[in-house]
Design a protein around this motif. Structure first.
Motif: not given
Length: 123
Positions: A7-27, A91-99
């Motif tokens: 979550s957390g993607g979107g549009w921002v002007q150059p010089g701006g900031s964004l914060r992306l989050s990734c939540v892992a769930s399951g077994s 770009a499209v930002y993808y979260c990945n994890a070693g689990i």
């Protein structure tokens, strides 16, 4: 089953900031690493940042000094703080994890990916 949800993607002007989050769930038995890749239109997916238990944080040269990755182990959540954004960060930002899962607690798989979140940097 393991799921990664960004979550957390979107549009921002150059010089701006964004914060992306990734939540892992399951077994989940253990999380060894969490990170981010990105894919711009017409380009291959590329590494952005990763944080691991034994190596700490690593960054692509293109984002060093601008992006910061962190993890909340209690919440199985990784955050990517992106500052001083540039149009080339679009770009499209993808979260990945070693689990390791509950069914195979001694074997880590690094093939877990989220669905992606769009980041657009433009005027």
């Amino acid at each position: 089953q393991v799921q990664l949800v960004e979550s957390g993607g979107g549009w921002v002007q150059p010089g701006g900031s964004l914060r992306l989050s990734c939540v892992a769930s399951g077994s989940i038995a253990s999380i060894y690493a969490m990170g981010w890749h990105r894919q711009a239109p017409g380009k291959q997916r590329e590494f952005v940042a990763q944080i691991t238990d034994n190596r700490g944080a690593d960054y692509a040269d293109s984002v060093k000094g601008r992006f910061t990755i962190s993890v909340d182990n209690a919440k199985n959540t990784a955050t990517l703080q992106m500052n001083s954004l540039k149009p080339e960060d679009t770009a499209v930002y993808y979260c990945n994890a070693g689990i390791a899962t509950m069914t195979a607690p001694n074997t880590a798989s690094y093939d877990y990916w989220g669905q992606g979140t769009q980041v657009t940097v433009s005027l």
